[in-house]
Design a protein around this motif. Structure first.
Motif, PDB file in Angstrom:
ATOM      1  N   LEU A   1       0.857  -1.182   0.000  1.00  0.00           N
ATOM      2  CA  LEU A   1       0.000   0.000   0.000  1.00  0.00           C
ATOM      3  C   LEU A   1       0.895   1.235   0.000  1.00  0.00           C
ATOM      4  CD1 LEU A   1      -2.914   1.126   0.198  1.00  0.00           C
ATOM      5  CD2 LEU A   1      -2.616   1.148   2.682  1.00  0.00           C
ATOM      6  N   LEU A   2       0.924   1.947  -1.109  1.00  0.00           N
ATOM      7  CA  LEU A   2       1.820   3.089  -1.270  1.00  0.00           C
ATOM      8  C   LEU A   2       1.126   4.432  -1.056  1.00  0.00           C
ATOM      9  CD1 LEU A   2       3.853   1.904  -4.403  1.00  0.00           C
ATOM     10  CD2 LEU A   2       4.273   1.459  -1.970  1.00  0.00           C
TER      11      LEU A   2
ATOM     12  N   ILE B   1      -6.417   1.752  -6.848  1.00  0.00           N
ATOM     13  CA  ILE B   1      -5.675   1.417  -8.055  1.00  0.00           C
ATOM     14  C   ILE B   1      -4.739   0.268  -7.698  1.00  0.00           C
ATOM     15  CG2 ILE B   1      -3.994   2.207  -9.764  1.00  0.00           C
ATOM     16  CD1 ILE B   1      -5.088   5.051  -9.350  1.00  0.00           C
ATOM     17  N   LEU B   2      -4.771  -0.781  -8.503  1.00  0.00           N
ATOM     18  CA  LEU B   2      -3.922  -1.950  -8.294  1.00  0.00           C
ATOM     19  C   LEU B   2      -3.026  -2.113  -9.507  1.00  0.00           C
ATOM     20  CD1 LEU B   2      -3.210  -4.611  -6.766  1.00  0.00           C
ATOM     21  CD2 LEU B   2      -5.106  -5.686  -8.005  1.00  0.00           C
ATOM     22  N   THR B   3      -1.709  -2.032  -9.305  1.00  0.00           N
ATOM     23  CA  THR B   3      -0.774  -2.167 -10.417  1.00  0.00           C
ATOM     24  C   THR B   3       0.300  -3.208 -10.124  1.00  0.00           C
ATOM     25  OG1 THR B   3       0.865  -0.524  -9.693  1.00  0.00           O
ATOM     26  CG2 THR B   3      -1.043   0.290 -10.970  1.00  0.00           C
ATOM     27  N   HIS B   4       0.983  -3.610 -11.195  1.00  0.00           N
ATOM     28  CA  HIS B   4       2.141  -4.489 -11.051  1.00  0.00           C
ATOM     29  C   HIS B   4       3.374  -3.657 -10.687  1.00  0.00           C
ATOM     30  CE1 HIS B   4       4.798  -7.793 -11.491  1.00  0.00           C
ATOM     31  NE2 HIS B   4       5.336  -7.412 -12.647  1.00  0.00           N
TER      32      HIS B   4
ATOM     33  N   ILE C   1      -8.322   7.799  -3.266  1.00  0.00           N
ATOM     34  CA  ILE C   1      -8.061   6.531  -3.943  1.00  0.00           C
ATOM     35  C   ILE C   1      -6.828   5.885  -3.320  1.00  0.00           C
ATOM     36  CG2 ILE C   1      -7.452   5.418  -6.124  1.00  0.00           C
ATOM     37  CD1 ILE C   1      -8.884   7.672  -7.585  1.00  0.00           C
ATOM     38  N   ASN C   2      -6.982   4.683  -2.803  1.00  0.00           N
ATOM     39  CA  ASN C   2      -5.836   3.930  -2.323  1.00  0.00           C
ATOM     40  C   ASN C   2      -5.049   3.382  -3.508  1.00  0.00           C
ATOM     41  OD1 ASN C   2      -6.581   4.362   0.293  1.00  0.00           O
ATOM     42  ND2 ASN C   2      -7.103   2.250   0.768  1.00  0.00           N
ATOM     43  N   TYR C   3      -3.755   3.191  -3.305  1.00  0.00           N
ATOM     44  CA  TYR C   3      -2.899   2.667  -4.376  1.00  0.00           C
ATOM     45  C   TYR C   3      -2.055   1.524  -3.842  1.00  0.00           C
ATOM     46  CZ  TYR C   3       1.002   2.331  -7.639  1.00  0.00           C
ATOM     47  OH  TYR C   3       1.961   1.852  -8.492  1.00  0.00           O
ATOM     48  N   PHE C   4      -2.174   0.357  -4.482  1.00  0.00           N
ATOM     49  CA  PHE C   4      -1.480  -0.848  -4.035  1.00  0.00           C
ATOM     50  C   PHE C   4      -0.726  -1.455  -5.210  1.00  0.00           C
ATOM     51  CE2 PHE C   4      -1.045  -5.295  -2.766  1.00  0.00           C
ATOM     52  CZ  PHE C   4      -0.757  -5.205  -1.409  1.00  0.00           C
TER      53      PHE C   4
END
Length: 260
Positions: free
Chosen positions: A27-28, A61-64, A93-96
């Motif tokens: 979680l960034l 948002i879920l990214t590689h 928006i959370n970003y992982f």
């Protein structure tokens, strides 16, 4: 679903301890207590992906690839990374990110599945897990011998690519394969150790390609995006199966470059 509950599920799929020491998954951006109803899935958190996540009303948002690899000293709108981070924060928006931990836990297997590799072993960074040996990339065998040109055509079709680049004699027959989705430059020693005849990876430059051929390793460069874009459909399906209450929106998943 609370973000922290979703994160527990994601970290069970790709444990953070599998990540390389230089990596920065997890979680960034955001609040672990935030409710997540809609997730935007992309390979990269580029400007377009973040804008679309905002437009679609996504909560995560879920990214590689992680947007952040090293410390930053300021977050300002005029900086392109700062602008993306501010958009996430302002729109709650959370970003992982799931990077080399996903590579070890999942990516090596799903990439090898597309080519039907048998007798697989990890290419590098081997770990003993509950489900067996895991690592970065994989080595295995094809059912039948193929020429390098035939294998290149198979890779292009299996990963739905417009083209791939090859180093070596197109008529060379191969059966033992090593592959590393993303950037595998520098892993030729691991390929030789595995006894493979061809290395499938991305980000291969001129000198590395011809040096591999001198070492009797053919190379198929399918591109960094070309081999890793499979993260998006995989995670879309995984979320549908494991978190059916969460809606998903996927990035258009287009290559970041085009060839004329």
């Amino acid at each position: 679903m609370q973000s922290r509950d979703l994160i527990k599920k994601l970290e069970k799929l790709a444990p953070p301890e599998y990540a390389e020491s230089w990596d920065n998954p997890g979680l960034l951006v955001g609040n672990a207590d935030r409710e997540v109803h809609k997730v935007y899935i992309a390979l990269d958190a580029d400007g377009g992906a973040v804008e679309k996540a905002v437009q679609c009303g996504c909560d995560m948002i879920l990214t590689h690839h992680p947007l952040l690899f090293s410390a930053i000293k300021s977050i300002r709108d005029e900086d392109f990374i700062g602008h993306r981070l501010m958009m996430m924060i302002e729109n709650k928006i959370n970003y992982f990110a799931m990077h080399t931990n996903f590579d070890v836990a999942v990516m090596a297997d799903i990439a090898a599945d597309r080519l039907g590799l048998k007798n697989r072993m990890p290419l590098a960074m081997v770990r003993e897990t509950e489900s067996g040996l895991k690592g970065i990339g994989s080595s295995g065998t094809l059912d039948d011998e193929l020429t390098l040109a035939e294998l290149a055509a198979l890779v292009r079709k299996a990963f739905d690519l417009p083209q791939v680049r090859c180093y070596g004699d197109p008529e060379t027959t191969v059966r033992k394969i090593s592959m590393c989705p993303g950037s595998g430059k520098g892993m030729d020693a691991d390929v030789l150790k595995a006894g493979s005849q061809v290395f499938i990876t991305g980000d291969v430059d001129h000198h590395y390609g011809i040096d591999c051929v001198e070492k009797e390793i053919c190379v198929i460069d399918a591109g960094h995006h070309g081999l890793e874009h499979i993260f998006v459909p995989y995670m879309e399906q995984w979320l549908k199966e494991n978190c059916p209450e969460i809606q998903t929106v996927t990035d258009d998943n287009q290559s970041p470059f085009f060839v004329i």
